[in-house]
Design a protein around this motif. Structure first.
Motif, PDB file in Angstrom:
ATOM      1  N   ILE A  34      51.750  51.285  40.760  1.00 43.51           N
ATOM      2  CA  ILE A  34      50.526  50.287  40.873  1.00 43.51           C
ATOM      3  C   ILE A  34      49.428  50.826  40.111  1.00 43.51           C
ATOM      4  O   ILE A  34      49.299  51.915  40.030  1.00 43.51           O
ATOM      5  CB  ILE A  34      50.111  50.161  42.195  1.00 43.51           C
ATOM      6  CG1 ILE A  34      51.442  49.479  43.235  1.00 43.51           C
ATOM      7  CG2 ILE A  34      48.937  49.197  42.618  1.00 43.51           C
ATOM      8  CD1 ILE A  34      51.339  49.836  44.733  1.00 43.51           C
ATOM      9  N   ASP A  35      48.640  49.793  39.467  1.00 38.84           N
ATOM     10  CA  ASP A  35      47.551  50.508  38.545  1.00 38.84           C
ATOM     11  C   ASP A  35      46.344  50.473  39.528  1.00 38.84           C
ATOM     12  O   ASP A  35      46.172  50.260  40.519  1.00 38.84           O
ATOM     13  CB  ASP A  35      47.383  49.763  37.250  1.00 38.84           C
ATOM     14  CG  ASP A  35      46.759  48.393  37.474  1.00 38.84           C
ATOM     15  OD1 ASP A  35      46.457  47.999  38.855  1.00 38.84           O
ATOM     16  OD2 ASP A  35      46.709  47.652  36.548  1.00 38.84           O
ATOM     17  N   ASN A  36      45.242  51.056  38.775  1.00 34.66           N
ATOM     18  CA  ASN A  36      44.065  51.575  39.688  1.00 34.66           C
ATOM     19  C   ASN A  36      43.083  50.136  39.912  1.00 34.66           C
ATOM     20  O   ASN A  36      42.457  50.258  40.938  1.00 34.66           O
ATOM     21  CB  ASN A  36      43.135  52.479  38.725  1.00 34.66           C
ATOM     22  CG  ASN A  36      42.882  51.867  37.619  1.00 34.66           C
ATOM     23  OD1 ASN A  36      43.456  51.085  36.703  1.00 34.66           O
ATOM     24  ND2 ASN A  36      41.516  52.053  37.176  1.00 34.66           N
ATOM     25  N   LYS A  37      43.709  48.855  39.454  1.00 36.61           N
ATOM     26  CA  LYS A  37      43.113  47.646  39.787  1.00 36.61           C
ATOM     27  C   LYS A  37      43.968  46.951  41.004  1.00 36.61           C
ATOM     28  O   LYS A  37      43.726  45.861  41.402  1.00 36.61           O
ATOM     29  CB  LYS A  37      43.061  46.889  38.514  1.00 36.61           C
ATOM     30  CG  LYS A  37      42.014  47.680  37.386  1.00 36.61           C
ATOM     31  CD  LYS A  37      40.545  47.598  37.825  1.00 36.61           C
ATOM     32  CE  LYS A  37      40.014  48.094  36.639  1.00 36.61           C
ATOM     33  NZ  LYS A  37      38.810  48.972  36.921  1.00 36.61           N
ATOM     34  N   GLY A  38      44.986  47.669  41.318  1.00 37.60           N
ATOM     35  CA  GLY A  38      45.750  46.959  42.261  1.00 37.60           C
ATOM     36  C   GLY A  38      46.950  46.049  41.835  1.00 37.60           C
ATOM     37  O   GLY A  38      47.722  45.646  42.349  1.00 37.60           O
ATOM     38  N   ARG A  39      47.131  46.297  40.436  1.00 36.02           N
ATOM     39  CA  ARG A  39      48.115  45.281  40.135  1.00 36.02           C
ATOM     40  C   ARG A  39      49.555  46.134  40.184  1.00 36.02           C
ATOM     41  O   ARG A  39      49.557  47.194  39.646  1.00 36.02           O
ATOM     42  CB  ARG A  39      47.800  44.936  38.388  1.00 36.02           C
ATOM     43  CG  ARG A  39      46.813  44.049  38.304  1.00 36.02           C
ATOM     44  CD  ARG A  39      46.328  43.747  37.044  1.00 36.02           C
ATOM     45  NE  ARG A  39      46.022  45.002  36.135  1.00 36.02           N
ATOM     46  CZ  ARG A  39      45.016  45.106  35.600  1.00 36.02           C
ATOM     47  NH1 ARG A  39      43.980  44.280  35.356  1.00 36.02           N
ATOM     48  NH2 ARG A  39      44.609  46.333  34.986  1.00 36.02           N
TER      49      ARG A  39
END
Length: 98
Positions: A34-39
């Motif tokens: 999961i990336d830092n933008k929640g994707r």
């Protein structure tokens, strides 16, 4: 059960909250990157033995929550208690005046 999906979504929210990449590994749920933008960049299957691979970056900047969490949790406790105390005082005064 909806639990594995809910846990995955909660982890995505935590990534946003802390502005961090998260690699989640589980035995019986969804393993994911999961990336830092929640994707959700990559996600394994439910109840499957798989290898999930993704890219991440080291981030040093802090979110408001990350920088102030030690103050915020105290506010979350004090404000409701202050509101409860105020309600009790108002109720006592109303009972005396009745």
């Amino acid at each position: 059960s909806a639990s594995p999906e809910q846990h995955l979504q909660l982890t995505a929210m935590r990534a946003i909250e802390q502005n961090r990449f998260i690699f989640r590994a589980t035995n019986t749920g969804y393993s994911a990157a999961i990336d830092n933008k929640g994707r959700i960049m990559t996600c394994g299957g439910l109840f499957k033995a798989e290898c999930v691979i993704g890219k991440a970056a080291f981030l040093e900047e802090k979110t408001v929550y990350h920088a102030w969490h030690h103050v915020l949790w105290r506010i979350y406790i004090v404000l409701p208690l202050a509101a409860l105390g105020l309600c009790l005082i108002i109720r006592q005064r109303a009972a005396r005046n009745a």
